[in-house]
Scaffold this motif. Structure first.
Motif, PDB file in Angstrom:
ATOM      1  N   GLU A  66      80.649  73.149 131.304  1.00 42.03           N
ATOM      2  CA  GLU A  66      81.969  73.509 130.750  1.00 42.03           C
ATOM      3  C   GLU A  66      81.875  74.792 129.924  1.00 42.03           C
ATOM      4  O   GLU A  66      82.767  75.649 129.986  1.00 42.03           O
ATOM      5  N   ALA A  67      80.804  74.933 129.173  1.00 41.34           N
ATOM      6  CA  ALA A  67      80.616  76.151 128.382  1.00 41.34           C
ATOM      7  C   ALA A  67      80.443  77.363 129.288  1.00 41.34           C
ATOM      8  O   ALA A  67      80.970  78.444 129.000  1.00 41.34           O
ATOM      9  N   MET A  68      79.724  77.191 130.369  1.00 40.71           N
ATOM     10  CA  MET A  68      79.538  78.299 131.314  1.00 40.71           C
ATOM     11  C   MET A  68      80.878  78.706 131.922  1.00 40.71           C
ATOM     12  O   MET A  68      81.169  79.893 132.081  1.00 40.71           O
ATOM     13  N   GLY A  69      81.713  77.711 132.242  1.00 40.76           N
ATOM     14  CA  GLY A  69      83.035  78.015 132.792  1.00 40.76           C
ATOM     15  C   GLY A  69      83.937  78.673 131.779  1.00 40.76           C
ATOM     16  O   GLY A  69      84.795  79.492 132.120  1.00 40.76           O
ATOM     17  N   ARG A  70      83.741  78.348 130.536  1.00 40.97           N
ATOM     18  CA  ARG A  70      84.563  78.908 129.462  1.00 40.97           C
ATOM     19  C   ARG A  70      84.179  80.346 129.144  1.00 40.97           C
ATOM     20  O   ARG A  70      85.030  81.171 128.775  1.00 40.97           O
ATOM     21  N   LEU A  71      82.905  80.669 129.311  1.00 38.93           N
ATOM     22  CA  LEU A  71      82.397  81.952 128.830  1.00 38.93           C
ATOM     23  C   LEU A  71      82.173  82.999 129.917  1.00 38.93           C
ATOM     24  O   LEU A  71      82.133  84.190 129.610  1.00 38.93           O
ATOM     25  N   HIS A  72      81.992  82.572 131.151  1.00 37.76           N
ATOM     26  CA  HIS A  72      81.665  83.575 132.176  1.00 37.76           C
ATOM     27  C   HIS A  72      82.877  84.456 132.461  1.00 37.76           C
ATOM     28  O   HIS A  72      83.975  83.968 132.708  1.00 37.76           O
ATOM     29  N   PRO A  73      82.706  85.780 132.426  1.00 35.71           N
ATOM     30  CA  PRO A  73      83.851  86.687 132.600  1.00 35.71           C
ATOM     31  C   PRO A  73      84.376  86.760 134.037  1.00 35.71           C
ATOM     32  O   PRO A  73      85.524  87.155 134.257  1.00 35.71           O
ATOM     33  N   ASP A  74      83.548  86.390 135.004  1.00 35.90           N
ATOM     34  CA  ASP A  74      83.978  86.414 136.407  1.00 35.90           C
ATOM     35  C   ASP A  74      84.792  85.149 136.684  1.00 35.90           C
ATOM     36  O   ASP A  74      84.272  84.032 136.600  1.00 35.90           O
ATOM     37  N   LYS A  75      86.058  85.300 137.014  1.00 37.58           N
ATOM     38  CA  LYS A  75      86.942  84.143 137.185  1.00 37.58           C
ATOM     39  C   LYS A  75      86.468  83.209 138.287  1.00 37.58           C
ATOM     40  O   LYS A  75      86.582  81.980 138.194  1.00 37.58           O
ATOM     41  N   ARG A  76      85.921  83.785 139.372  1.00 38.78           N
ATOM     42  CA  ARG A  76      85.450  82.940 140.498  1.00 38.78           C
ATOM     43  C   ARG A  76      84.271  82.080 140.061  1.00 38.78           C
ATOM     44  O   ARG A  76      84.236  80.875 140.312  1.00 38.78           O
ATOM     45  N   ILE A  77      83.331  82.709 139.379  1.00 34.48           N
ATOM     46  CA  ILE A  77      82.149  81.963 138.921  1.00 34.48           C
ATOM     47  C   ILE A  77      82.542  80.956 137.849  1.00 34.48           C
ATOM     48  O   ILE A  77      82.033  79.829 137.818  1.00 34.48           O
ATOM     49  N   ALA A  78      83.447  81.344 136.974  1.00 34.50           N
ATOM     50  CA  ALA A  78      83.907  80.426 135.929  1.00 34.50           C
ATOM     51  C   ALA A  78      84.568  79.192 136.542  1.00 34.50           C
ATOM     52  O   ALA A  78      84.376  78.062 136.066  1.00 34.50           O
ATOM     53  N   LYS A  79      85.317  79.415 137.621  1.00 37.82           N
ATOM     54  CA  LYS A  79      85.966  78.286 138.308  1.00 37.82           C
ATOM     55  C   LYS A  79      84.923  77.366 138.938  1.00 37.82           C
ATOM     56  O   LYS A  79      85.039  76.137 138.881  1.00 37.82           O
ATOM     57  N   GLU A  80      83.883  77.954 139.525  1.00 34.71           N
ATOM     58  CA  GLU A  80      82.781  77.152 140.091  1.00 34.71           C
ATOM     59  C   GLU A  80      82.143  76.290 139.009  1.00 34.71           C
ATOM     60  O   GLU A  80      81.822  75.115 139.227  1.00 34.71           O
ATOM     61  N   ALA A  81      81.933  76.882 137.854  1.00 30.10           N
ATOM     62  CA  ALA A  81      81.301  76.156 136.748  1.00 30.10           C
ATOM     63  C   ALA A  81      82.173  74.992 136.297  1.00 30.10           C
ATOM     64  O   ALA A  81      81.663  73.893 136.029  1.00 30.10           O
ATOM     65  N   ARG A  82      83.479  75.209 136.203  1.00 31.32           N
ATOM     66  CA  ARG A  82      84.377  74.137 135.770  1.00 31.32           C
ATOM     67  C   ARG A  82      84.410  73.000 136.790  1.00 31.32           C
ATOM     68  O   ARG A  82      84.448  71.820 136.421  1.00 31.32           O
ATOM     69  N   LYS A  83      84.403  73.351 138.088  1.00 32.61           N
ATOM     70  CA  LYS A  83      84.348  72.314 139.125  1.00 32.61           C
ATOM     71  C   LYS A  83      83.055  71.513 139.025  1.00 32.61           C
ATOM     72  O   LYS A  83      83.051  70.287 139.143  1.00 32.61           O
ATOM     73  N   ALA A  84      81.951  72.216 138.791  1.00 29.74           N
ATOM     74  CA  ALA A  84      80.659  71.542 138.668  1.00 29.74           C
ATOM     75  C   ALA A  84      80.650  70.632 137.438  1.00 29.74           C
ATOM     76  O   ALA A  84      80.100  69.522 137.472  1.00 29.74           O
ATOM     77  N   ALA A  85      81.271  71.088 136.356  1.00 25.96           N
ATOM     78  CA  ALA A  85      81.340  70.270 135.134  1.00 25.96           C
ATOM     79  C   ALA A  85      82.129  68.999 135.394  1.00 25.96           C
ATOM     80  O   ALA A  85      81.758  67.910 134.938  1.00 25.96           O
TER      81      ALA A  85
END
Length: 476
Positions: free
Chosen positions: A448-467
């Protein structure tokens, strides 16, 4: 400051050194000299102050001359009374004797001397929150009594303001990102009490309040310096003069911040403010307090410390122990699946680095431990040890999540953590597909922190899905 949150740990000087500093402060040394000067003819008034006709003799005993000699003698007498260096023997007759605490200054332990100094400090801090003599004179009515309604003075508010300023000065001194032993500009200290944290450009009204606060603090720090709490460089008088009435003898450099006052806590002042904070219910740790505790207390207690304070605390802990048993105790304390466990393991790894090669047998003993095996491999590799077994892919991912959880617990959403997140996600294309499966309690929080902080929207979305997947897996 909230008394529910621990303050940064401070490094105190030895008590023997602080006691010597206390004895040499102008106010306490004068108070002690007056206490020794006391004789059978010494008289006090109804308020416990020296009667006016004895002030010249008291000033002479202190070696004071000039217009302010009697005032300085009176101040020293009040300190002597409040600190227990003199006692009123007969209130009706107004006679006094030397107090029991006077002997502590010469025959007591350092802690006893500091207790006397702390009592004197309380008197001076209380005095600093009171309007000066000129203001009190202006507020006197026809009967010679002070009309407090004519004073722009809120006793409780003024005391709270000064306590807040001293608290902020303590924080700036203790914080590893602050000036440390260096001085703090008076405008910055005043602004810390006046300017809201979310205010961009201060308004003229706020700037005027800061200026007024600076002038109050200038008076207060002048009073607090003689008791040894602070070292203070006052506001340059040339900045206060009316240029139309008193033209400056030399050009005033208004960009020189030091001319607006500079203040720093002395080592004795740091000790004194910490004592006051503890008395008020704050958690105010000092480096070295954990040295005689178990490794579990060390790792948990130093978890919130800054890097330098944590290292200093750990060094003192290790100094009292044999290296190999200490390493085993640290590793045992680093286990756990609670929220604080990742940061304990990070602190353990840092402590083992201080132990060095003597810790190797203890570290090799945990190579097969599911929680410590990754830490052990990293530590042995950094040591340059031979025959370090390669980690499995599962262990690599578990260690990655554990390390990120420790960094997140230590630094929060810092720029350093964000850089770590970007580098990790950018260097491993399939990271999130594998990371959500990691059997680590902190996996959802880290992702969740990775999704919150990563500036790339695509990667941030991947992180949130993984969380989301990780949290569903753990709850299921």
């Amino acid at each position: 400051m909230s008394d529910s949150s621990p303050l940064p740990p401070v490094r105190l000087h030895p008590e023997a050194e602080l006691a010597r500093d206390a004895l040499s402060t102008p106010l306490l040394s004068r108070a002690a000299r007056l206490a020794r000067w006391v004789g059978p003819d010494t008289r006090v008034d109804a308020g416990g102050g020296l009667v006016e006709e004895q002030l010249p003799a008291a000033a002479e005993a202190l070696g004071l001359t000039g217009d302010d000699a009697a005032a300085f003698a009176s101040e020293a007498w009040r300190i002597a009374v409040d600190a227990g260096l003199v006692e009123i023997a007969d209130e009706e007759a107004g006679t006094v004797t030397a107090g029991e605490d006077l002997a502590l200054l010469t025959g007591g332990a350092p802690h006893d001397v500091l207790a006397v100094w702390l009592a004197a400090l309380e008197t001076v801090v209380a005095d600093a929150a009171v309007p000066d003599l000129d203001e009190l004179m202006d507020a006197m009515d026809e009967g010679g009594e002070v009309d407090f309604s004519r004073l722009d003075w809120d006793p409780e508010g003024e005391a709270e303001f000064l306590d807040g300023v001293l608290g902020n000065l303590y924080l700036l001194t203790a914080n590893e990102d602050g000036p440390g032993d260096g001085p703090v500009p008076l405008p910055a200290l005043a602004a810390s009490m006046i300017v809201p944290g979310d205010m961009g450009e201060p308004t003229n009204d706020v700037l005027e309040q800061v200026s007024d606060a600076m002038m109050r603090l200038d008076d207060q720090f002048r009073l607090l310096e003689p008791i040894g709490l602070v070292a203070y460089q006052p506001v340059d008088e040339a900045l206060l003069a009316d240029p139309e009435e008193e033209p400056a003898a030399a050009p005033v450099d208004e960009t020189d911040v030091s001319r607006y006052g500079m203040v720093r806590l002395t080592p004795l002042g740091l000790y004194g403010l910490r004592a006051r904070l503890l008395e008020s219910g704050f958690e105010a740790p000092a480096v070295g307090e954990l040295a005689d505790k178990g490794a579990d207390v060390l790792l948990d207690g130093s978890a919130a410390y800054g890097p330098r304070a944590a290292r200093a605390e750990t060094e003192q802990w290790l100094d009292r122990r044999e290296p190999l048993p200490a390493a085993r105790e640290l590793l045992a304390a680093a286990r756990g699946s609670d929220a604080g466990a990742p940061l304990r393991r990070l602190r353990c790894q840092e402590a083992l680095a201080l132990v060095g090669a003597p810790a190797e047998p203890a570290v090799r003993e945990v190579l097969d431990d599911p929680e410590l095996g990754g830490l052990a491999r990293v530590w042995l590799t950094e040591l340059g040890a031979a025959d370090v077994p390669a980690p499995s892919e599962d262990l690599v991912f578990w260690l990655t999540i554990d390390t990120l959880a420790a960094q997140l617990g230590s630094e929060g959403d810092s720029e350093e953590f964000q850089a770590l997140v970007e580098g990790l996600a950018g260097g491993h294309s399939g990271f999130f597909a594998a990371a959500w499966r990691v059997d680590h309690p902190a996996t959802p929080e880290v992702l969740e922190a990775m999704g919150r902080l990563h500036p790339d929207k695509r990667i941030a979305k991947e992180a949130r899905k993984a969380a989301f997947k990780a949290r569903s897996q753990q709850s299921g």
